[in-house]
Motif scaffolding. Structure first.
Motif, short mmCIF file in Angstrom:
data_model
loop_
_atom_site.label_atom_id
_atom_site.label_comp_id
_atom_site.label_asym_id
_atom_site.label_seq_id
_atom_site.Cartn_x
_atom_site.Cartn_y
_atom_site.Cartn_z
N LYS A 1 0.84 -1.19 0.00
CA LYS A 1 0.00 0.00 0.00
C LYS A 1 0.88 1.24 0.00
O LYS A 1 1.87 1.32 0.73
N ARG B 1 -11.17 -3.85 -15.39
CA ARG B 1 -10.66 -4.42 -14.15
C ARG B 1 -11.70 -5.38 -13.57
O ARG B 1 -12.90 -5.10 -13.60
N PRO C 1 -11.59 4.96 -11.36
CA PRO C 1 -12.10 5.07 -9.99
C PRO C 1 -11.82 6.42 -9.32
O PRO C 1 -12.67 6.93 -8.61
N ARG D 1 -6.04 8.65 -8.56
CA ARG D 1 -4.81 7.87 -8.33
C ARG D 1 -4.47 7.03 -9.56
O ARG D 1 -3.39 6.45 -9.64
N PHE D 2 -5.38 6.95 -10.49
CA PHE D 2 -5.18 6.17 -11.72
C PHE D 2 -4.90 7.12 -12.88
O PHE D 2 -5.65 8.07 -13.11
N VAL E 1 -0.90 3.40 -11.18
CA VAL E 1 -1.66 3.56 -9.95
C VAL E 1 -0.71 4.14 -8.91
O VAL E 1 0.31 3.53 -8.58
N ALA F 1 -0.94 3.22 -4.54
CA ALA F 1 -1.86 2.09 -4.55
C ALA F 1 -2.53 1.91 -3.19
O ALA F 1 -1.92 2.13 -2.14
N GLU F 2 -3.81 1.51 -3.22
CA GLU F 2 -4.58 1.20 -2.03
C GLU F 2 -5.01 -0.27 -2.10
O GLU F 2 -4.99 -0.88 -3.17
N GLU G 1 -7.87 -1.63 -2.03
CA GLU G 1 -9.02 -1.91 -2.90
C GLU G 1 -8.68 -1.90 -4.39
O GLU G 1 -9.55 -2.20 -5.23
N ASP G 2 -7.42 -1.56 -4.71
CA ASP G 2 -7.00 -1.58 -6.12
C ASP G 2 -6.64 -2.99 -6.58
O ASP G 2 -6.42 -3.20 -7.79
N SER G 3 -6.56 -3.93 -5.67
CA SER G 3 -6.23 -5.30 -6.03
C SER G 3 -7.27 -5.88 -6.98
O SER G 3 -8.47 -5.62 -6.84
N TYR H 1 -6.35 -6.65 -14.04
CA TYR H 1 -6.52 -5.55 -15.00
C TYR H 1 -6.35 -6.11 -16.41
O TYR H 1 -5.30 -6.66 -16.75
#
Lengths: 116, 116
Positions: A15, A36, A61, A64-65, A79, A82-83, A85-87, A90
């Motif tokens: 993260k 995604r 989203p 950050r993207f 990204v 990254a956080e 929830e980005d998992s 893609y």
């Protein structure tokens, strides 16, 4: 004919770190899409390039993207930061430009991103 | 808000059986309905697609049935084989209005297992 390729196939980051995903579409395909899939859910649209221009980025989203498509060829999706929830996986897809008509989209194998 | 609902989430049939996967949509502007097949480690690949001016389309062992008034479409796999075991996604797109075209809205996917 080479298909859509994506790099890397897997990425595990912490993260707060930055990751850049790359997509090489099929040669001659002007349309390039990013999607995604978060675990267990549907594949969701992120954005659409026509050549080097962003046609539709309504699925991104948040800020950050960042997606780019250099010279209308390959595309990158960054990204930062990254956080958790980005998992997800893609996917990149490309298609021929037939004007404003849906045509077959060819998908790459995807990049599996895990944010820990 | 999920615009394309797919069922069932998983399906197990015996070889030779006829699995049926159903999808329902909400957006009446959708005008292109593809089905994608995905094997582990690969990206989705177009299997068959239909436009709303026909009620049925058949390609080999795969058939799409389309009911415009009910806003539903389904995939039938005749004489299913173990090699058909994969995840199947329905999708829809529209070219009507705005700047967006070609972007796919996916169902959640159906994991199909065909036993020998």
């Amino acid at each position: 004919e080479a298909g859509v390729t994506q790099f890397p196939s897997h990425s595990v980051i912490e993260k707060g770190q930055t990751v850049t995903l790359r997509c090489d579409p099929i040669s001659g395909h002007d349309n390039l899409y990013w999607y995604r899939r978060v675990m267990g859910k549907e594949i969701k649209f992120l954005l659409h390039f026509v050549k080097e221009s962003k046609q539709d980025e309504s699925g991104m989203p948040n800020n950050r993207f960042l997606a780019e498509r250099t010279g209308g060829t390959y595309s990158t999706l960054k990204v930062q930061p990254a956080e958790l929830e980005d998992s997800g996986v893609y996917f990149c897809a490309s298609s021929q430009d037939l004007g404003r008509i849906s045509s077959e989209q060819y998908f790459g194998p995807g990049t599996r991103l895990t944010v820990t | 808000q999920q615009q394309v609902k797919q069922s069932p989430q998983s399906l197990i049939v015996q070889k030779g059986g006829i699995p049926i996967i159903n999808c329902a949509y909400e957006n009446t502007a959708f005008d292109y309905f593809p089905w994608y097949q995905q094997f582990p480690g690969k990206g989705p690949a177009l299997l068959i697609a239909i436009r709303p001016d026909v009620s049925e389309k058949k390609e080999g062992r795969f058939t799409i049935s389309f009911n415009k008034s009910a806003k539903q479409f389904s995939l039938h796999i005749m004489d299913s084989q173990p090699g058909d075991s994969a995840t199947y996604f329905c999708a829809a797109s529209t070219n009507a209005g705005g700047t967006s075209y070609g972007k796919l809205t996916f169902g959640q996917g159906t994991i199909l297992t065909v036993h020998p």
